[in-house]
Design an enzyme around this catalytic site. Sequence first.
Site, PDB file in Angstrom:
ATOM      1  N   ARG A  46       0.776  -1.230  -0.020  1.00 42.95           N
ATOM      2  CA  ARG A  46       0.020  -0.013   0.038  1.00 42.95           C
ATOM      3  C   ARG A  46       0.959   1.176   0.038  1.00 42.95           C
ATOM      4  NH1 ARG A  46      -1.535   1.677   4.609  1.00 42.95           N
ATOM      5  NH2 ARG A  46      -2.334  -0.446   5.315  1.00 42.95           N
ATOM      6  N   TYR A  98     -16.269  17.741 -15.118  1.00 41.03           N
ATOM      7  CA  TYR A  98     -16.414  16.182 -15.129  1.00 41.03           C
ATOM      8  C   TYR A  98     -17.812  15.667 -14.210  1.00 41.03           C
ATOM      9  CZ  TYR A  98     -16.102  11.324 -14.852  1.00 41.03           C
ATOM     10  OH  TYR A  98     -16.287   9.940 -15.043  1.00 41.03           O
ATOM     11  N   ASP A 170      -7.218  19.562 -13.521  1.00 37.95           N
ATOM     12  CA  ASP A 170      -7.633  18.504 -14.070  1.00 37.95           C
ATOM     13  C   ASP A 170      -7.209  18.346 -15.621  1.00 37.95           C
ATOM     14  OD1 ASP A 170      -8.846  16.027 -15.252  1.00 37.95           O
ATOM     15  OD2 ASP A 170     -10.587  16.013 -14.136  1.00 37.95           O
ATOM     16  N   LYS A 195      -7.861   7.655 -19.374  1.00 34.89           N
ATOM     17  CA  LYS A 195      -7.947   8.010 -20.463  1.00 34.89           C
ATOM     18  C   LYS A 195      -6.668   8.123 -21.561  1.00 34.89           C
ATOM     19  CE  LYS A 195     -12.294   8.668 -18.723  1.00 34.89           C
ATOM     20  NZ  LYS A 195     -12.479  10.020 -17.817  1.00 34.89           N
TER      21      LYS A 195
HETATM   22  C1  LIG Z   1     -12.859  10.155 -16.607  1.00 36.88           C
HETATM   23  C2  LIG Z   1     -12.521  11.743 -16.008  1.00 36.88           C
HETATM   24  C3  LIG Z   1     -12.376  11.584 -14.327  1.00 36.88           C
HETATM   25  C4  LIG Z   1     -12.524  10.462 -13.582  1.00 36.88           C
HETATM   26  O1  LIG Z   1     -11.739   9.363 -13.777  1.00 36.88           O
HETATM   27  P1  LIG Z   1     -12.151   7.742 -13.564  1.00 36.88           P
HETATM   28  O2  LIG Z   1     -10.742   7.285 -13.830  1.00 36.88           O
HETATM   29  O3  LIG Z   1     -13.241   7.564 -14.392  1.00 36.88           O
HETATM   30  O4  LIG Z   1     -12.251   7.727 -12.044  1.00 36.88           O
HETATM   31  C5  LIG Z   1     -12.307  12.837 -13.972  1.00 36.88           C
HETATM   32  N1  LIG Z   1     -11.637  13.843 -14.668  1.00 36.88           N
HETATM   33  C6  LIG Z   1     -11.947  13.652 -16.187  1.00 36.88           C
HETATM   34  C7  LIG Z   1     -11.964  14.940 -16.914  1.00 36.88           C
HETATM   35  C8  LIG Z   1     -12.431  12.523 -16.972  1.00 36.88           C
HETATM   36  O5  LIG Z   1     -12.700  12.565 -18.069  1.00 36.88           O
END
Ligand SMILES: *Cc1c(COP(=O)(O)O)cnc(C)c1O
Length: 379
Positions: A46, A98, A170, A195
């Site tokens: 962890r 998001y 983000d 992504k």
């Molecule tokens: C998908 C996404 C998230 C969340 O991420 P997960 O891996 O699905 O938990 C946060 N911000 C943006 C811009 C995203 O596209």
Amino acid sequence: MKFATKAIHAGQEPDTATGAIMTPIYQTSTYVQAAPGKHKGFEYSRTHNPTRKALENNIAAIEDGKFGLCFGSGMAAEDAVIKLLNPGDEVISTNDLYGGTYRMFTKIFAKYGIKFHFTPMTDVDNVKTLINDRTRMIWVETPTNPMLNIIDIEAVASLAKKKNIWVVVDNTFASPYLQQPLNLGAHIVVHSATKYLGGHSDVVMGALVCKDPALAEKLYFIQNSCGAIPSPHDCFLVLRGIKTLHVRMDRHCENAEKVANYLLTHPEVAKVNWPGLEQHSNHKVARKQMRHFGGMVSFTLKENKTERAVALLSKLKVFSLAESLGGVESLCGHPATMTHASIPKEEREKTGVVDSLIRLSVGIEDAGDLIGDLKQALA
Ligand SMILES: *Cc1c(COP(=O)(O)O)cnc(C)c1O
């Protein structure tokens, strides 16, 4: 070192035991100690794991940061960031963000006494008017989903300067190849590595990067204390994905440009959203802070009806109808009934998410095939 070299090599040394060029998947929970407290830097997975460490160092390097931390999902990474705060603290967030982030802020953390303000950050003055002595964090997402709005990171960060305020960006939609928020004054970068970083739609993961050692120490403490870490196998997959990030992003951007330009000329299409278009409202800011304009495109139809959009989506063959984005394969979606279905119609239409809006994650297939697919579906 330049980006492409870092993407392939940073954080990774040949395995000391065997010389294996690829970082092994250290699928282990614990590590043998020679004597109590006498170990090789790893005690329990962890806290530390060699495969995760390699990935964390790699992501830190490609963001031009110093410290990287990986989590079991993008949301788990964001959760760790908000845990920096105390009851009574205030966060100013972009209103165009998001959906999962909005849900976590309003449904989970608001009840712990953290106050969230949501405002359109395309106009930076909106942020300025909300700053008070309880403001501890500014939350930016750019480009945004699904309208592809652009926020001026440097301008927002300048408002936080010399104040006790963390600026969080983000950076999921841009990826570190296209945009490096830490170099524009942000304190923390957030990724859904699910992504573009992973890039192959086969992993769910999140990451944070920062430069300040004191801030990193707080975040590592939260990561280890709360424990939302990714598996060594998933870390291996994302390490592998990042090796081609720059090559994939170049093609995503090239293809998105061709798709956006094709859609612009189509008589059925009302509006095309892509930050690379001259007519995009914040094109100048995008040009200033991004290397290229990304692989996400959204557009509306002249016939602004859900049925028309759904009919088009069902005709697409190369674009698959699915949530998520950033993989090598092209995806399409209908925000009004998919990602933004939980937002009341009136609210979502204020931000531009109308019934005919279609979102494309343009993949790295042949651009001619992608345009051909759109052409037959629009016919
Ligand atoms: C998908 C996404 C998230 C969340 O991420 P997960 O891996 O699905 O938990 C946060 N911000 C943006 C811009 C995203 O596209």
